[in-house]
Motif scaffolding. Structure first.
Motif, PDB file in Angstrom:
ATOM      1  N   ARG A  79      13.093  51.472  17.937  1.00 42.36           N
ATOM      2  CA  ARG A  79      14.186  51.835  16.832  1.00 42.36           C
ATOM      3  C   ARG A  79      15.438  51.410  17.618  1.00 42.36           C
ATOM      4  O   ARG A  79      16.411  50.574  17.247  1.00 42.36           O
ATOM      5  N   VAL A  80      15.466  52.229  18.571  1.00 37.96           N
ATOM      6  CA  VAL A  80      16.964  52.025  19.429  1.00 37.96           C
ATOM      7  C   VAL A  80      17.345  50.831  20.019  1.00 37.96           C
ATOM      8  O   VAL A  80      18.327  50.343  19.960  1.00 37.96           O
ATOM      9  N   ILE A  81      16.079  50.176  20.447  1.00 40.79           N
ATOM     10  CA  ILE A  81      16.320  48.826  21.209  1.00 40.79           C
ATOM     11  C   ILE A  81      16.785  47.833  20.032  1.00 40.79           C
ATOM     12  O   ILE A  81      17.630  47.176  20.365  1.00 40.79           O
ATOM     13  N   ALA A  82      16.153  48.209  18.833  1.00 41.42           N
ATOM     14  CA  ALA A  82      16.384  47.069  17.760  1.00 41.42           C
ATOM     15  C   ALA A  82      17.921  47.384  17.387  1.00 41.42           C
ATOM     16  O   ALA A  82      18.826  46.291  17.335  1.00 41.42           O
ATOM     17  N   VAL A  83      18.200  48.366  17.220  1.00 37.71           N
ATOM     18  CA  VAL A  83      19.748  48.720  16.741  1.00 37.71           C
ATOM     19  C   VAL A  83      20.786  48.194  17.910  1.00 37.71           C
ATOM     20  O   VAL A  83      21.882  47.690  17.474  1.00 37.71           O
ATOM     21  N   LYS A  88      21.905  42.556  13.567  1.00 39.39           N
ATOM     22  CA  LYS A  88      22.109  43.249  12.190  1.00 39.39           C
ATOM     23  C   LYS A  88      21.131  44.774  12.542  1.00 39.39           C
ATOM     24  O   LYS A  88      21.152  45.387  11.464  1.00 39.39           O
ATOM     25  N   GLY A  89      20.984  45.196  13.545  1.00 36.75           N
ATOM     26  CA  GLY A  89      20.512  46.566  13.865  1.00 36.75           C
ATOM     27  C   GLY A  89      21.143  47.881  13.380  1.00 36.75           C
ATOM     28  O   GLY A  89      20.621  48.715  12.798  1.00 36.75           O
ATOM     29  N   ARG A  91      23.172  47.857  10.912  1.00 35.23           N
ATOM     30  CA  ARG A  91      23.064  47.729   9.476  1.00 35.23           C
ATOM     31  C   ARG A  91      22.038  48.276   8.909  1.00 35.23           C
ATOM     32  O   ARG A  91      21.930  48.918   7.865  1.00 35.23           O
ATOM     33  N   TYR A  92      20.916  48.104   9.450  1.00 34.30           N
ATOM     34  CA  TYR A  92      19.554  48.478   9.128  1.00 34.30           C
ATOM     35  C   TYR A  92      18.906  49.860   9.888  1.00 34.30           C
ATOM     36  O   TYR A  92      17.595  50.170   9.555  1.00 34.30           O
ATOM     37  N   GLN A  93      19.750  50.465  10.524  1.00 36.91           N
ATOM     38  CA  GLN A  93      19.453  51.540  11.312  1.00 36.91           C
ATOM     39  C   GLN A  93      18.695  52.703  10.643  1.00 36.91           C
ATOM     40  O   GLN A  93      17.623  53.413  10.718  1.00 36.91           O
ATOM     41  N   LYS A  94      19.213  53.011   9.328  1.00 37.15           N
ATOM     42  CA  LYS A  94      18.742  54.215   8.509  1.00 37.15           C
ATOM     43  C   LYS A  94      17.275  53.649   8.014  1.00 37.15           C
ATOM     44  O   LYS A  94      16.346  54.448   7.944  1.00 37.15           O
ATOM     45  N   GLN A  95      17.242  52.423   7.482  1.00 37.80           N
ATOM     46  CA  GLN A  95      15.950  52.022   6.992  1.00 37.80           C
ATOM     47  C   GLN A  95      15.041  51.980   8.110  1.00 37.80           C
ATOM     48  O   GLN A  95      13.825  52.322   7.862  1.00 37.80           O
ATOM     49  N   MET A  96      15.308  51.396   9.367  1.00 42.38           N
ATOM     50  CA  MET A  96      14.308  51.554  10.470  1.00 42.38           C
ATOM     51  C   MET A  96      13.935  52.965  10.746  1.00 42.38           C
ATOM     52  O   MET A  96      12.916  53.257  11.122  1.00 42.38           O
ATOM     53  N   LEU A  97      14.856  53.968  10.713  1.00 40.87           N
ATOM     54  CA  LEU A  97      14.526  55.299  10.920  1.00 40.87           C
ATOM     55  C   LEU A  97      13.675  56.012   9.974  1.00 40.87           C
ATOM     56  O   LEU A  97      12.510  56.333  10.346  1.00 40.87           O
ATOM     57  N   TRP A  98      13.588  55.557   8.743  1.00 36.22           N
ATOM     58  CA  TRP A  98      12.506  56.076   7.700  1.00 36.22           C
ATOM     59  C   TRP A  98      11.383  55.368   7.751  1.00 36.22           C
ATOM     60  O   TRP A  98      10.303  55.756   7.546  1.00 36.22           O
ATOM     61  N   SER A  99      11.432  53.946   8.370  1.00 36.68           N
ATOM     62  CA  SER A  99      10.234  53.249   8.653  1.00 36.68           C
ATOM     63  C   SER A  99       9.342  53.991   9.794  1.00 36.68           C
ATOM     64  O   SER A  99       8.419  54.116   9.801  1.00 36.68           O
ATOM     65  N   VAL A 100      10.133  54.428  10.826  1.00 35.34           N
ATOM     66  CA  VAL A 100       9.796  55.099  12.060  1.00 35.34           C
ATOM     67  C   VAL A 100       9.267  56.157  11.569  1.00 35.34           C
ATOM     68  O   VAL A 100       7.848  56.634  11.730  1.00 35.34           O
ATOM     69  N   VAL A 101       9.607  57.049  10.751  1.00 32.37           N
ATOM     70  CA  VAL A 101       9.161  58.355  10.359  1.00 32.37           C
ATOM     71  C   VAL A 101       7.901  58.227   9.507  1.00 32.37           C
ATOM     72  O   VAL A 101       7.069  58.977   9.692  1.00 32.37           O
TER      73      VAL A 101
END
Length: 126
Positions: A79-83, A88-89, A91-101
């Protein structure tokens, strides 16, 4: 919070903290692993004693924790690499975090019995 601070201690902060904590835990495991493996050259009997302690239910639960730490650290690292590298990382970091969780929880639920079966059988019978 000081005026003008953008960082409010939300999901991003907890993700940062969890990433650092899991990294330290993984480092500690690797340090202990290198030490106990090196013990075989010094005293094979002592090595056998140490390895015997690893077959206890407490250590088995710690192994499950190690799996949890490695898995979260790896998924959050992606996720950090994507951000960092996706335009657009941020912008979508919060959604990616919840996806990771979510992915982490599903995989940890799937790993529960395979990792802890020895302890579960020891405590509750076959």
């Amino acid at each position: 919070m000081p005026a003008g601070t953008l960082y409010r201690g939300r999901e991003g902060m907890w993700s940062w903290v969890a990433h650092r904590v899991t990294g330290v835990l993984i480092f500690f495991f690797l340090f202990v692993h290198v030490l106990d493996t090196a013990l075989v050259r010094v005293s094979p009997e002592a090595y056998d004693e140490v390895v015997a302690t690893y077959k206890t239910p407490l250590v088995n639960v710690m192994e499950y924790g190690l799996v949890a730490a490695i898995l979260f650290h790896a998924l959050n690292g992606l996720r950090v690499i994507a951000v960092d590298f996706w335009s657009k990382g941020a912008r979508y970091q919060k959604q990616m975090l919840w996806s990771v969780v979510t992915i982490w929880l599903v995989l940890m639920a799937g790993a529960f019995y395979p990792v802890l079966q020895h302890t579960l059988r020891t405590l509750f019978g076959s």
